[in-house]
Every structure is written in structure tokens, then in C-alpha cells.
Motif scaffolding. Structure first.
Motif, PDB file in Angstrom:
ATOM      1  N   LEU A  69      46.269  39.100  97.000  1.00  0.00           N
ATOM      2  CA  LEU A  69      46.187  39.191  98.411  1.00  0.00           C
ATOM      3  C   LEU A  69      46.537  40.562  98.506  1.00  0.00           C
ATOM      4  CD1 LEU A  69      46.254  38.738 101.857  1.00  0.00           C
ATOM      5  CD2 LEU A  69      48.671  39.254 101.626  1.00  0.00           C
ATOM      6  N   PRO A  70      45.278  41.484  99.329  1.00  0.00           N
ATOM      7  CA  PRO A  70      44.805  43.132  99.307  1.00  0.00           C
ATOM      8  C   PRO A  70      46.071  43.930 100.252  1.00  0.00           C
ATOM      9  CG  PRO A  70      42.940  42.402  99.529  1.00  0.00           C
ATOM     10  CD  PRO A  70      44.142  41.092  99.429  1.00  0.00           C
ATOM     11  N   GLY A  71      46.561  45.048  98.974  1.00  0.00           N
ATOM     12  CA  GLY A  71      48.290  45.337 100.022  1.00  0.00           C
ATOM     13  C   GLY A  71      49.203  44.552  99.592  1.00  0.00           C
TER      14      GLY A  71
ATOM     15  N   GLY B 218      51.022  47.505  95.498  1.00  0.00           N
ATOM     16  CA  GLY B 218      49.916  46.667  96.490  1.00  0.00           C
ATOM     17  C   GLY B 218      49.419  47.932  97.183  1.00  0.00           C
ATOM     18  N   LEU B 219      50.420  49.303  97.678  1.00  0.00           N
ATOM     19  CA  LEU B 219      49.665  49.715  98.969  1.00  0.00           C
ATOM     20  C   LEU B 219      49.298  51.120  97.797  1.00  0.00           C
ATOM     21  CD1 LEU B 219      52.037  49.332 101.990  1.00  0.00           C
ATOM     22  CD2 LEU B 219      50.074  48.441 101.184  1.00  0.00           C
TER      23      LEU B 219
END
Lengths: 633, 478, 448
Positions: free
Chosen positions: B378-380, B459-460
Motif C-alpha cells: 500500500l502506498p504510504g 513509506g512517507l
């Protein structure tokens, strides 16, 4: 422009929801879960105010686009994240934040007392936040990030009542189908990086419009359309959306009106300068839209569950937006998206009120009838929204639908006919729903024993939404202006963005065409009449046709659902075969088998000489003989 | 700068000895000491570039073997992962009723792993490489679950089989170098500079055999599901978190620098297998009914992404693939830990043995869901960054590979979410042991918060992480 | 110290005489016999060290670096048996010292007839050792079979020697060979391979090792194996053009594989280690082949020396463990680790070493040997050797698993003496693994 010059409102769009979610998660959820909605409603107010402020800002010519920070970097490969507040984005943003906030308010009443109240609101707001992020992303990777976040939040919301098997299945179906679409988006983004080395929207527009040929562009365009088909519930990937109504009603409202399904259309709007360069692709989009719109309109006319009718209606209307897009009418598509947001949210919340009155998660046309008397406010809201949906002059839906029909009419051929048929179909299903739910009281219906009007927190937001749906026609001119603002050069922002962008097919709304307006209204009237005929003048009809071959056809969406189920079963069988037969028996079997083989071989050789002198001597002489043979050869 | 690197691998080894007397307290102390030391070296490195120590073992040593350690950001990054996960493992198994040997094995494992990542002399590289097997053999065999004996032996033999060919390849390499230059040496840097001629393919594929088993790449993967499933939770964490990384590390450190051309020519085969692994692992994971086994198969898929990125030899692919090594360590580590927590409470692992845990154990559900999302890219969250960059790299070299890889990403949700639903959402069935499951306690939550926040951070804002690894990989870009 | 020609052999011969003399007494003093055995072997070792500095050679014996190196190995392999031999039995002591003397002579023989004499000198006491080391008829039966097969091997050697001499008119090596000479060399090689236990000449070996007392098996598998390796090397040196030399790597590879494969299903520990010893012999034959193929390099010699040295620790250690623990089958191993932690841990280290896991001497030994093979471009035999190591790991790990990971059942076996020896051997292999230059500097000094 630097980050310091970004208006406060733009920061607040993110700061408020993030803060609200953190406060809600770490504070209220633990200590006062029933108050979790308070920071979130406050955040909604802030976001709505900011969105309107930004809309006004952009309307006066101050759109902006800038990179804020570098997300990832390796060698000459880099992805920047930033903020793009331009016409199309902010137009949708204003609608999303306004409609979304009203739905939040509604949810505070609707979900009261639910044991998962706190969880619901946190995820609900996350959903909202994801959509805001999606609308203000300035590049494809960032868009993909929020795109996926929207998907996850919707998954959690559809599966909110996870004790119900249907909810679990629907959540999974929604997520996996979207994942199939994301396959297209992820691959498209990767290909964009490969082809253009950048993902920034505006720079991409400029590159694409530079006249050079990009051999991957058709693939990219097709994949983007594929992704949009999943998110915006278009044929062939629409089937998750009707099931997704398993979530609580506010979820459905938010998902259908504001956050989720509009993302696909918005993606196409964002990538339009790329897609329009691919020959035939707009046409494909138009056809996808037309087929979906017509098919879903027909199926919607056969459903019993109130929310399911509305769900198919959403599919149908998204199809109309796609049709408009495919015909190059960006502004029309966006305008319909906005109007649709109002009336669909209102309709869903009305359905929610009915279900709420019956104390069940969803309501069926068999359960209700004649609610017009007992639920006046809901009835009024529903009526307004339904008329708007059906395209009755001078409500909002008339203008947006008329513009699409007009475009189709100009295009001519089958698309024009299909557009008209959709108009008739829409009127049919919504009037059928109206008549069955609010009029009559037929002998076949189980009359709700204690249907009563909802409390104000449930009624008032709906009324506002319905009024919005009625008045949304006024937004036609602003939306056109917003869209033009988006395509022309950005007044401020990145270097190089002040180049004039000449795009094929400048989006201009068609002027009111009397032929189309009259024809469209007539079709709507025809649909409405048919609905009246079959539900009011022949009250038992709706019960009689069910159970026959027709129902089988409609229940399986003309057979498509059966095919999809077969495909899913096929994949799961393939997985079962791979995991249980191929891996366990084949690959691992070969490994374990070779070990067993070696052991057996050892035992066999060891058995061949059992300690008799004869054996010894035989082997010795045989061995020596072999050695001698080799040596002498 | 001689002592610190030697200290790095000696500290946990000393810890292993001390654990025999102090058990968990010794383990805690030494793993903290070890982590501190790694942090210290990393800080020293950021100012001084590559740390290196060369210590010839003297002329009596007639085989060109020298004690040679060096640490660039790739090494230190993976050692930091080792130290971090080791600490996590100690914290996570704090309340287990286990003898001192348990802790000693973990410390010994950390030492051997550190040695692998530090060694620049191929002899010592191999010695450390093999030495990792012994503690893991006992960890699985002594503290694993029901079928542990078979799994332990299979694990050892299978991975040893790969290393045997790697050893032969190394021997051939050193001999060939000697034949050309007249010098006996196992020094990686020196071997790097020679062209080998006809034996080169032999050496290359021998090395690949050793690395591919460890990674593991289809069809050499079948030791992994057994080993992961039977190992105790912390053992699975180390196994998936660090030991699988040895294979990719070997590729990055040895195979690619030594054989730039061959590795590129082999791309269709190796990349094809890697891409196939991502799909195959996902399909197999879909068919599993055991939670741990499912995660094990997902590891095969995830490592396929690392491999795709690394093999592409593009800047983004190498960096992303390397970051994905860390990501997989964190994510899969967290998942294995949670399955371990479940197993400690209920002594079951089957998907159908649980149900309704989201109500009974909301924290567990939250962390499990979070890690699952990270795991499916999952992006992020962290998984996305690595996968995206790795696929971007692969796409620019051989598009069909990336296509298959993206299909693998898509399939990931198809095994992870149904499993999550079955355990946490579905109502508890008749034979369910959900009633025994209590929610996470404070210690367990602290462990998982640490992991989750790291996942979110990477992720961020992955840029600092990427920037950390990128210089070490720059030389490999084609 | 000045060196005494043939000093070690003299010391051993004196030991044999001494033992026989003590045997004249009605009740020979056990302590004295044992002391005699230890003193003879240790004395031989000491004298070998003294004579290391300068070579000596005559028509039939020579003291070159290999000879000295191998004598170390032989005494190293013999020392444990000298320590744990049954001191009550004067004949056993004499036989043991006699066999050692034969091996020592083999290590020093410089021409073919002398090799034959030494071979028989070594073998005859060995048959009797097997027969006598354990009460009962099993040892006797195995010894008779061993004797028969050994006799045939001796005959083959004699025949080969005759053919060889007929061709070359030389007893100390020649260059050009006709088919007659080739056949003769081949037959002599077959005798050497028989002593080493090369497949398919190996069948006597498991029976003999299983029937003998564990410490005797340890002696046979270390000291005698070392002597046999040197025997094969001498043959290669004396007949450098012989065709069998090119065949050695393949024989070694097949033997290594066959031994490992056959050991897989063995249940009795002594028999299992006998097959494991066959497998190791295969590696040694491969090593000899590589050494010969690479122009008889000194690296090849030191690799073989290292292997045999490490193997002396490993094999003596494992047989000592069998003797100490009183365990006879793999099933009895189950769960016994906890009852005898120190010895079992040492045994485990020895098992890992036998399996070739670093950081142990066994790993270094295999590494050096396979390296020689790879260096001589013998890739396939080297790969086969590596695979044999892999297969053998299955039963070494299997025993580790039974010892530590499984639950015990059945009565606790009685433990005997010998634990310190097991531990000492384990320390030895760890030292060899962690600091292999100890051995290599030793061998380097010896082969200089």
C-alpha cells in the motif's frame, strides 16, 4: 512560488483531517469513543471552508502547482510530491468537501450507539482525507498513493459490519476488483516514468503536447482507462459497486457521491491530455460509458433493494460521465460529476433514513410503501433529488444530463440513441423507486409498523443536499470556467509551466440545444410514465415478473456476473493447484523425493553385499577388472 | 579504525557465551550493546565514508586468506537490521519459558550474520555464511513447533546444498585468479579486477546457486515454507528478516561486481525466475490454510521484487530493491511476531482456528491489518516504495518482467486480505480457539509500534533511506 | 638432537618385543603394558620429530618430508588406542604396536618390494586386532573375512609387482610403461585402493569396523587410512606414467558418493561411521588424484596432510564417543544429549566437522582437498565430492537431531571411560578450524 506562499487554506486541507484523526485515534478512541466525531466534524468544517476559499482563489485566477518535497530519489530517477490546486481539482474538491461534510454530519446521527462508532468515524474521515489528497496531487505517483488509500478506506468501511458474511465478501470483492484496476494504474505510472522520466501532470502535458511521438503512450492510455473502469465502476469491472452497499449507509453515500467512484473519472480528467493523443481511445471510453450507462440503467429498474437500485444508478451515471469524457467534453463530465454528487448523496441518505426508520441496515421495496405520509421531510428531499436525477427542468440534473445528451447527439449514431435510452431508463428506475417506496402501500408490501420521520440530524443534511441537487444547474458556468482554468497555463507554479498549452479538443460546454432538451425531457417523461404504469396503475406487477427467466438475466447482469464468478473460481483453482499440487507434490515432492531416492539407493547398494566372502571377492575382482580395463584401453 | 568492525561481530558472540549464564538479561544487555555499537559505527561512517579494516593473517597462511572487514552503507544497513530485529526478537520472546541456549543461539546467529555482511575476504564470507546455519538449526529444531525436526534438517541440508556449489565456485574463482596473476587471494576487491575466461560461467552459476537457495528463488524455495512455519516466532523473524537477505546481499556484493556482463546476460533467466517467483509465491500463498505458511510463501514473492530491482542494475532498481530488503524485514518480521503471539496464546496457527479477533483483540487486529497493508504494497507504507522502484528498474530493462511483477503486486491482496478476514473478521467457528486469545500487552504493543512507525516513516519519507544506500550501490549501475 | 635413522621404527619394534617379553610373565602387569604402548608410540613420535630436520635414504627406506609427515599422522591416529587399550592383554598390545610398526615402515618404504613387506606387516596384526579386540565370535568372523580379502589384495599386489618388474626391470620406479607394466601398476593400485576402502573394494571395511572394538575401529580408520593414502601416493611416485593415476579422481568421486549414500540407512553407529570412513576415503583418493594431476605439488601434499590430520581427530573422537557412551544404534542416541552434555556437545562438534561445517577442521580439510581438485580442473569429481559431503551431512545432522532434539526412550546406557578424549578431539577440530594455520604451518615446515 515557494512553499511559504502557499495559502493557509491549502495546508489546512491536510492539517485538519490528519490532526482530527490523530486526536480521535489516540485521544477520544481510548477515553471517550462516543465523542470521536467531534474533532472530525470540526475538521470537516475547516476543510469545507478551506475548499471554498481555495475555489474562490482559483476562480479569480490564482491556481498554483508546486513541488513540496522529493519523495524518492536514486541516481537520475526521482519522484517529487507537491500540491496542485487548479480548476478541475478545486471544483470537485469544493463539491466533495461540502457533500462529504454533510454526510459526516448525517453519519454522526446515523451511527450513534453503534459499538464501532469511533472506528467508523476514523476510517470515514480517512476516506475523506484520501479523496482530498487525490484531488490535490500534482503527479501520478502521489495520485496513486491516495488512489490506493481511497481503496483501503473503502475496504474497511464496506466491511465495517464484519460479522456479516455479505459485508466481508463485498469488502473483499470491492478491494480485489479495484486491485485489478490498480494493476493498470501502477503499470501505467511505471510506464510513464519509463517513457517520460517524470510524473508531474503539467510537465507531462507539455511533453505530450510537444509533438514528439511516444510509442508507449497508447499502452499507458489504455491502462489508465482500465484503472478508471475499476474505480469508477465501468464495464467490465463495475460489479463490485452494487455489492459495496453492504457498508453503513453514510459510507455508501460518501462512496457513491463524493469520494470513491469519482476518482476514476477524475483520473481520466487529469490524464486527458495524454489520453486524447491516443487515436481511438476517447472513442473507446465513450463506448464503455454508453454501454455501462444503458446496461446499469436497465438493471437498476429491476432491483428491489433501495440501496442497490441507487448503486446501479451510480454505475449508470458514471457511464454518462465517461460518455461525456469520451466525446471530449471534460467540463460536461465534471459538471455532471458535481451535480450527481448532490443528488446521489441525497438519495442514499433518504434510503438510509428509511432503513433507519425500520431499524435495519438496508431496506427493500417489499418492506416499505406509502412512506410519503409518515416521512414527509425525507419524501420531499427524495422527490427533489429524484427529479434532478431524472433530468427535470430546471433542476440541476437537467442541465448536466442535457449537456451530455447534446454531445452524444452531436456525435450522432448509436451513441446518441443510447444516450436517449439512458435518459428514459434513469427516469424509469428512479420513479419506480419513488412510487414503490413513497406511494401506494400495496398488499404485497410488508407495511413498516412504526415508520417515523428521522430526527433532525438525519433530516437536515439530506434536505440541504437535495436543495443543492435542485440548484446545481447554476454551477454550469463556474465549472466551465474552472476547467478552462485547469487547462490553460498556470499563472504561477513551476518553472516552464507558463508555456501555453494547446490541447486538442478544448473543452467547451455545448449551448442549450432545444431539440435535445425537448427530446431528453420527453424520454424522461416516457420513463416516468412507464414507471407509473407498472407500479401505480398495475400495483402488483413488480411482484409478478420476479422469479422468471427475466430475473435470472437481470440478477446476473446479463450474464456478466456469472462469467466473472467463473473467472474468480478459475484463479482460486489455479492457486489451489499451484499451492497444493504443484508446489507440495511437484517442486517440494521432487526435493523430498530425491532425498528418499538417495536413501533407497544407499540401502540397495548396501544390500548388494551381505557380508559373504563370495560377495567381497566378486566385487573386488570386478572392481579390479574395471580398473585394468580402463588402464589398458 | 581496526577494532570497531571486529567488535561488531565479536560483541554478539561474546553475548552468546554470556547468555549461557545470564539468559534473557544477558541477551538484552548484549543486543542493546550491539545495537548501540552499530549505531556508533553508522554515525562514524556518515562522517568518514567507508570503514574498512584489513588485517592480513600473516605469511604462514599460505592460501591467500586474509582477515578483511569493511563496511559501506549496504553492510551497515543490513547489520543495523540484524541488530534491530535481534533486539525486537529478544523483547518479543521476553516472557517465554526457554533455557539459556535459546538466547545464546540468537546472539550467535546475530554474530554470524554480522560477519557475513562485514567480510570482504571470500573465505571469511563463506565461513560466516555457513556459520549462520548452526544456530538456526537449533532454534528451529529445539524451539519450533510440531514438525520441527524435519524442518530443521531440511532447512540445513537444502541451504547447505546451495552453499556447497557456491564454495566450489569460490574455489574455482580463486584458482583461476591464481592461474592468471600468480597470486593467491580471496580478497574480493582484488578478485574483482580480473577477467576469468572460460571458467567464468561456471563460477557465476555456482555463486548463483548458493544465493538463489537463500533468497529463495523458484524452484529452490521449498525449504522456506517448512522452516518458517516450524521455527519459533523470533526464529521466523530472523530467518525472514535477515537470513533471506543474505542471498540478495551476496548477489550485490559478490556476483554482480565480479560478473557484470554475465549477470546481465543471465537477466532473462534470473529475472524471469524472480518475476515468476512473485506470482508463484502469491498463488501458493493463496492456497495456504496455515497463517504462518501463508506469510512464508509471501516472502518468496517479496524477495522476487528485491531480486527484480537488483538484477535490473538501474539506480532506482538497485536502491529500491535494497530498501525492499529492509522493508521486508520489518513487515514480515512484524507479521511473524504476531502469528507467534497468537501461537503462544492459543497454540494454533490455522486460518480456520480463529475468528472474530478484531472484537477480542483490537490492538492485534490493528497491527496485523497495518502490517498486512504494508506487506501488500500500500502506498504510504514501506512496501510500496521498494516495490515501485524495483519494478521501475525492471521495467526499463525488460518490460515483461515488470509486467509479471505488477501482476504479483495485484495478487498480493488476494491472499493477504482473505487471511486477515478469516482470522479477524469472520465469526469464530465451532472449533475455534479465539477465546484463548487475549489482546496484546504493553510490551508487545511497544514492539509493534516500533515496527509500524518505521514502516510508516519509510513509506512517507523514504528519501533518507534511499540516500543512505545509494552511494554503496552506485558502482553497480550499468 | 641428532637424528637416528629408522629411530621411530626401532622404538616401535622395541615396544613389540617388550610387550611380548612382558607376556612371558604369568600375569603381565596391565599398567606396564599400557605404559609400554604409550611410550613406544610417543617415543616414535619424538624420534620422528628429531629426524625431521635431515632426510635419510637407503635402497629400501627413506625419510623424506612426506614420510615424516605421515608418521606424525600415524602416531597421532594410534595414540588414542595406545591410551585406551586393554592392558590385560599382552598380545593385543604387541599386535597394536606391530601394526603401527607396519604403517610406519609403509611410510618410509622407498621401493616396491619394501612397500609390499610393509603392507603385510601392517595388515597381519590388523586382522588379529579385529579378531581379538572384542569377546565373542563376531570379531573372529569379520577378521577371517578381512583376512581373506586382504590376502587376495596382497596377491594382487604381488602379481602386479611381478608384471611391473617384468616390464621395467626396476623396483624403484620407471617412466615408460608397456601395457604389461600398466596392468602391473593397475593391480598394485587396486591393492592400495582395497586398503583405503575404495568402492567397490570396500566391503570388508564395514564388517571389520563394526565387529572391532570402537577404539580399534578408530585406529584402523585413522592410522591405517593415513598409511594407505601414502601407499597410494608412493605408487604414483614410483610409476608416474601409470594409467591408473588418471582414473583416481573418478574412483574417489564414486567412492565418496557411494560411501555417503550407503551410510544413510545404517542404524548401527559403528557401521555408519565405517561407511562414512569409506566416503572420506573417496575424498582422499580424489585428493591423491588431484595431487598427481597437478604435478605432485606441495599444496596437494599439505591438503592431504591436513585432511588426514583433521580426520584423525574426528574419527578417533567419534569412535571414542561410541566407546564412552555405550550407545550402539542411532535409535539409542535419541535424547541422550542432556544426560552427557559435555561429551555429547563434543560429539556434536565432531559431527559438524565431519559434515564440513565451518568453523571446524573438517570444513578446512574438505575445503583444501576440494580446492586442489578444482585447481587441477577436476570440476566434476570435485562437484561429486561436494555432493557426497552434502549427503553425508544428512546423517551427521540426523544424529545431531537424535541426540538433542528428540525425546529419549529405553534404559539409560552405561557410560565407559573416554569422555576426555572425545572432548580433546572436539577441541582439536575447533582449533584446526578456527586457526588452521597451526596445522598448515606445521605441514608447511614439514614439506619444505
Amino acid at each position: 512560488m515557494t512553499a511559504a506562499q502557499v495559502p493557509w487554506a491549502a495546508w489546512l486541507l491536510f492539517a485538519a483531517p490528519v490532526a482530527a484523526i490523530l486526536i480521535g485515534f489516540f485521544g477520544f478512541r481510548r477515553f471517550k469513543p462516543e465523542w470521536t466525531h467531534l474533532p472530525i466534524l470540526a475538521s470537516c468544517a475547516v476543510v469545507t471552508a478551506s475548499a471554498f476559499w481555495l475555489a474562490a482563489h482559483v476562480y479569480t485566477g490564482h491556481s498554483f502547482d508546486l513541488n513540496l518535497f522529493r519523495f524518492a530519489e536514486a541516481g537520475d530517477w526521482a519522484v517529487d510530491f507537491g500540491l496542485r490546486v487548479d480548476g478541475p481539482g478545486v471544483a470537485v474538491l469544493a463539491m466533495v468537501s461540502f457533500v462529504g461534510s454533510l454526510i459526516h454530519l448525517y453519519a454522526a446521527g446515523y451511527m450513534k450507539g453503534d459499538p464501532g462508532f469511533s472506528r467508523f468515524f476514523l476510517v470515514f474521515h480517512l476516506f475523506f482525507l484520501a479523496m482530498i489528497g487525490l484531488l490535490t496531487a500534482n503527479n501520478f505517483v502521489q495520485l496513486y498513493l491516495f488512489w490506493e488509500l481511497v481503496g483501503v478506506a473503502s475496504y474497511l468501511l464496506v466491511g465495517y459490519w464484519f460479522h456479516k458474511e455479505t459485508a466481508r465478501k463485498a469488502a473483499l470483492k470491492a478491494f480485489l476488483t479495484n486491485r485489478v484496476g490498480d494493476f493498470g494504474l501502477l503499470l501505467a505510472v511505471l510506464l510513464i516514468v519509463l517513457q517520460f522520466k517524470i510524473t508531474h501532470f503539467h510537465l507531462l502535458y507539455l511533453k505530450a503536447a510537444s509533438g514528439a511521438t511516444f510509442e508507449l503512450l497508447p499502452v499507458i492510455g489504455f491502462l489508465l482507462v482500465w484503472a478508471a473502469c475499476a474505480k469508477s465502476a465501468q464495464f467490465p469491472l463495475y460489479f463490485w459497486l452494487p455489492d459495496a452497499m453492504e457498508g453503513p449507509t453514510p459510507t455508501s453515500a460518501l462512496m457513491h457521491a463524493a469520494t470513491m467512484v469519482t476518482a476514476g473519472v477524475f483520473l481520466l480528467v487529469r490524464s486527458w491530455p495524454l489520453i486524447s493523443l491516443v487515436e481511438g481511445l476517447p472513442h473507446l471510453i465513450a463506448w464503455i460509458g454508453a454501454v455501462t450507462a444503458l446496461g446499469a440503467a436497465v438493471v437498476a429498474g429491476t432491483k428491489k433493494d433501495l440501496k442497490r437500485i441507487l448503486a446501479y444508478s451510480t454505475v449508470s451515471h458514471l457511464g454518462l460521465m465517461m460518455l461525456a469524457l469520451g466525446l471530449g467534453q471534460i467540463a460536461t463530465a465534471l459538471f455532471h460529476l458535481i451535480v450527481h454528487g448532490f443528488f446521489k448523496a441525497a438519495l442514499f441518505l433518504c434510503a438510509g433514513n428509511i432503513a433507519h426508520a425500520l431499524h435495519q441496515p438496508t431496506a427493500n421495496v417489499d418492506d416499505v410503501g406509502g412512506l410519503q405520509k409518515s416521512m414527509r421531510l425525507t419524501y420531499l428531499s427524495f422527490l427533489l433529488a429524484a427529479l434532478s436525477l431524472a433530468g427535470v427542468f430546471p433542476l440541476g440534473g437537467f442541465f448536466s444530463k442535457d449537456a451530455i445528451l447534446d454531445a452524444a447527439w452531436h456525435h450522432g449514431g448509436a451513441l446518441a440513441v443510447m444516450g436517449m435510452l439512458v435518459a428514459a431508463g434513469s427516469a424509469f428506475y428512479i420513479f419506480r423507486m419513488l412510487f414503490l417506496a413513497f406511494y401506494g402501500a400495496r398488499p404485497e408490501q410488508k407495511q413498516a409498523p412504526h415508520a417515523h420521520e428521522a430526527e433532525p440530524i438525519l433530516g437536515v443534511p439530506v434536505l440541504f443536499l437535495a436543495l443543492g441537487a435542485a440548484a446545481a444547474g447554476l454551477l454550469k458556468e463556474p465549472v466551465e470556467r474552472f476547467v478552462l482554468m485547469g487547462w490553460r497555463g498556470m499563472p504561477s507554479g513551476l518553472a516552464g509551466l507558463d508555456l501555453v498549452l494547446n490541447l486538442p479538443g478544448e473543452p467547451v460546454l455545448p449551448h442549450l440545444n432545444m431539440t435535445v432538451a425537448v427530446l431528453g425531457t420527453a424520454m424522461a417523461a416516457l420513463g416516468a410514465f412507464a414507471a407509473w404504469r407498472l407500479t401505480m396503475s398495475d400495483p402488483g406487477f413488480d411482484w409478478r415478473w420476479r422469479g422468471g427467466a427475466a430475473e435470472a438475466v437481470f440478477e446476473s447482469d446479463f450474464g456478466w456476473k456469472t462469467l466473472v464468478d467463473a473467472f474468480v473460481r478459475g484463479v482460486s483453482r489455479l492457486a489451489g493447484f499451484t499451492g497444493r499440487v504443484l508446489d507440495k507434490g511437484g517442486v517440494d515432492g521432487a526435493v523430498e523425493g530425491s532425498a528418499g531416492f538417495v536413501r533407497a539407493a544407499g540401502a540397495a547398494i548396501a544390500r548388494s553385499a551381505q557380508g559373504r566372502i563370495n560377495d567381497y571377492l566378486w566385487w573386488m575382482l570386478a572392481g579390479t577388472a574395471i580398473l585394468l580395463l580402463r588402464v589398458l584401453r | 579504525m581496526n577494532a570497531p568492525l571486529t567488535m561488531l561481530w565479536l560483541t554478539p558472540l561474546a553475548g552468546a557465551a554470556v547468555c549461557a549464564f545470564l539468559a534473557r538479561y544477558g541477551a538484552l544487555f548484549f543486543s542493546m550493546l550491539f545495537a548501540g555499537l552499530v549505531a556508533g559505527v553508522a554515525c562514524g561512517q556518515s562522517s568518514g565514508g567507508v570503514l574498512s579494516v584489513v588485517n592480513e593473517l600473516g605469511p604462514v597462511w599460505a592460501y591467500g586468506i586474509s582477515y578483511r572487514l569493511s563496511a559501506d552503507s549496504l553492510s551497515i544497513g543490513l547489520i543495523a537490521l540484524t541488530a534491530f530485529l535481534n533486539l525486537i526478537c529478544v523483547a518479543a520472546s521476553w516472557e517465554l519459558e526457554v533455557p539459556a541456549g535459546y538466547w545464546a543461539c540468537f546472539m550467535a546467529l546475530a554474530s554470524a550474520l554480522t560477519g557475513v555482511f562485514l567480510a570482504r575476504d571470500l573465505f571469511f564470507f563463506y565461513v560466516f555464511w555457513e556459520a549462520t546455519l548452526i544456530p538456526m538449526f537449533f532454534i528451529i529444531g529445539l524451539w519450533g513447533s510440531s514438525n520441527r525436526l524435519h524442518a530443521a534438517v531440511k532447512f540445513f541440508l537444502f541451504t547447505f546444498a546451495g552453499s556447497v556449489f557456491m564454495l566450489l565456485a569460490l574455489l574455482a574463482l580463486v584458482s583461476a585468479h591464481h592461474r592468471i596473476t600468480g597470486v593467491w587471494t580471496w580478497d574480493l576487491a582484488a578478485l574483482d579486477a580480473t577477467t576469468l575466461g572460460p571458467v567464468a560461467p561456471l563460477v557465476f552459476w555456482g555463486l548463483i546457486a548458493g544465493f538463489a537457495v537463500k533468497i529463495p528463488m523458484f524452484p529452490l524455495h521449498t525449504w522456506l515454507p517448512d522452516a518458517h512455519t516450524e521455527a519459533p516466532a523470533a526464529g521466523s523473524v530472523m530467518l525472514a528478516g535477515v537470513m533471506l537477505k543474505m542471498g540478495v546481499y551476496g548477489l550485490l556484493r559478490v556476483a554482480l561486481p565480479l560478473f557484470p556482463t554475465l549477470s546481465f546476460e543471465a537477466l532473462p533467466i534470473l529475472g524471469g525466475l524472480a518475476a515468476f517467483s512473485t506470482i508463484y509465491g502469491a498463488l501458493c500463498a493463496m492456497a495456504q490454510t496455515d497463517l504462518k505458511r501463508m506469510i512464508a510463501y509471501s516472502s518468496i514473492a517479496h524477495l522476487g521484487f528485491c531480486l527484480l530491482g537488483v538484477l535490473s542494475r538501474t539506480s532506482q532498481g538497485l536502491t529500491g530493491g535494497t530498501l525492499q530488503l529492509i522493508n521486508h524485514g520489518l513487515t514480515t518480521g512484524a507479521l511473524f511476531l504476531m502469528v507467534g503471539f497468537l501461537y503462544e496464546r492459543a497454540h494454533k496457527r490455522g486460518l480456520s482456528d480463529f475468528g472474530d479477533l478484531a472484537t477480542r483483540a483490537p490492538y492485534l487486529a490493528f497491527f496485523f491489518g497495518f502490517s498486512t497493508l504494508a506487506s501488500i504494497g500500500l502506498p504510504g507504507l514501506n512496501g510500496f516504495v521498494g516495490e515501485f522502484m524495483a519494478l521501475s528498474g525492471a521495467l526499463s530493462v525488460l518490460p515483461i518482467l515488470a509486467f509479471a511483477g505488477v501482476l504479483g503486486v495485484t495478487l498480493a491482496a488476494a491472499y493477504a486480505l482473505p487471511a486477515f478476514q478469516a482470522v479477524f473478521w469472520a465469526p469464530a467457528g465451532p472449533g475455534s480457539v479465539s477465546a484463548k486469545v487475549t489482546d496484546l500487552n504493553r510490551r508487545e504493543r511497544a514492539v509493534l509500534w516500533t515496527l509500524s512507525l518505521l514502516m510508516l516513516w519509510i513509506g512517507l519519507a523514504p528519501r533518507p533511506w534511499l540516500a543512505y544506500f545509494e552511494p554503496a550501490l552506485r558502482g553497480l549501475v550499468r | 638432537m641428532t637424528s637416528i635413522p629408522m629411530g621411530p621404527q626401532a622404538a616401535l619394534a622395541a615396544g613389540v618385543l617388550g610387550a611380548l617379553s612382558l607376556g612371558l610373565m604369568r600375569k603381565p602387569p596391565a599398567l606396564a603394558l599400557r605404559a609400554l604402548a604409550v611410550a613406544s608410540v610417543a617415543g616414535a613420535m619424538l624420534l620422528a620429530v628429531c629426524s625431521a630436520s635431515d632426510g635419510y635414504s637407503s635402497a629400501i627406506v627413506l625419510t623424506d618430508s612426506k614420510s615424516i609427515g605421515w608418521q606424525y599422522l600415524i602416531y597421532l591416529g594410534a595414540l588414542p588406542l595406545a591410551l585406551w587399550l586393554d592392558g590385560e592383554d599382552d598380545v593385543l598390545v604387541a599386535l597394536f604396536l606391530g601394526a603401527t610398526l607396519g604403517m610406519s615402515l609403509l611410510a618410509s618404504a622407498s621401493n616396491l618390494p619394501m612397500l609390499f613387506v610393509a603392507l603385510e606387516f601392517m595388515s597381519l596384526p590388523a586382522y588379529l586386532l579385529v579378531a581379538r579386540s572384542r569377546p565373542g565370535t563376531r570379531g573372529l568372523e569379520a577378521a577371517i573375512k578381512y583376512f581373506f580379502a586382504g590376502g587376495v589384495a596382497g596377491a594382487l599386489f604381488m602379481l602386479g609387482l611381478s608384471l611391473y618388474y617384468a616390464d621395467t626391470r626396476s623396483l624403484a620406479g620407471s617412466t615408460d610403461l608397456t601395457p604389461l607394466g600398466q596392468a602391473g601398476a593397475g593391480l598394485m593400485a587396486a591393492a592400495a585402493l582395497f586398503k583405503l576402502g575404495a568402492f567397490p573394494l570396500n566391503w570388508w571395511l564395514p564388517d571389520a569396523y563394526e565387529a572391532a572394538a570402537p577404539e580399534v575401529s578408530g585406529f584402523l580408520s585413522t592410522a591405517m587410512k593415513s598409511a594407505a593414502v601414502l601407499f597410494l601416493m608412493r605408487l604414483c611416485e614410483l610409476a608416474p606414467q601409470a594409467g591408473f593415476i588418471a582414473f583416481l579422481p573418478a574412483v574417489g568421486a564414486v567412492t565418496a558418493l557411494a560411501g555417503a549414500v550407503m551410510a544413510l540407512r545404517q542404524e548401527r553407529l559403528q557401521r555408519l561411521f565405517a561407511f562414512s570412513s569409506v566416503s572420506n576415503a573417496g575424498l582422499l583418493i580424489l585428493g591423491v588424484g588431484a595431487w598427481a594431476a597437478s604435478g605432485r605439488s606441495s599444496e596437494g601434499v599439505s591438503a592431504l596432510l591436513f585432511f588426514l590430520g583433521a580426520y584423525a581427530f574426528m574419527s578417533n573422537g567419534t569412535f571414542a564417543f561410541i566407546r564412552y557412551s555405550g550407545l550402539e544404534t542411532r535409535a539409542q542416541l535419541k535424547g541422550r544429549g542432556a544426560a552427557m552434555p559435555a561429551a555429547a556437545a563434543a560429539f556434536t562438534i565432531l559431527l559438524f566437522s565431519l559434515g564440513g561445517i565451518p568453523p571446524t577442521g573438517g570444513f578446512m580439510a574438505k575445503l583444501l582437498l576440494l580446492w586442489r581438485a578444482v585447481d587441477a580442473d577436476l570440476y566434476w569429481p570435485a562437484a561429486a565430492g561436494a555432493v557426497s559431503a552434502l549427503i553425508s551431512l544428512a546423517y551427521y545432522l540426523g544424529m545431531t537431531r537424535e541426540l538433542w532434539l528428540e525425546a529419549p526412550h529405553g534404559p539409560e546406557p552405561k557410560t565407559g571411560p573416554g569422555a576426555p578424549l572425545v572432548i580433546a578431539c572436539a577441541v582439536g577440530v575447533v582449533l584446526l578450524g578456527a586457526a588452521p594455520w597451526l596445522m598448515s604451518s606445521l605441514s608447511g615446515a614439514l614439506t619444505r
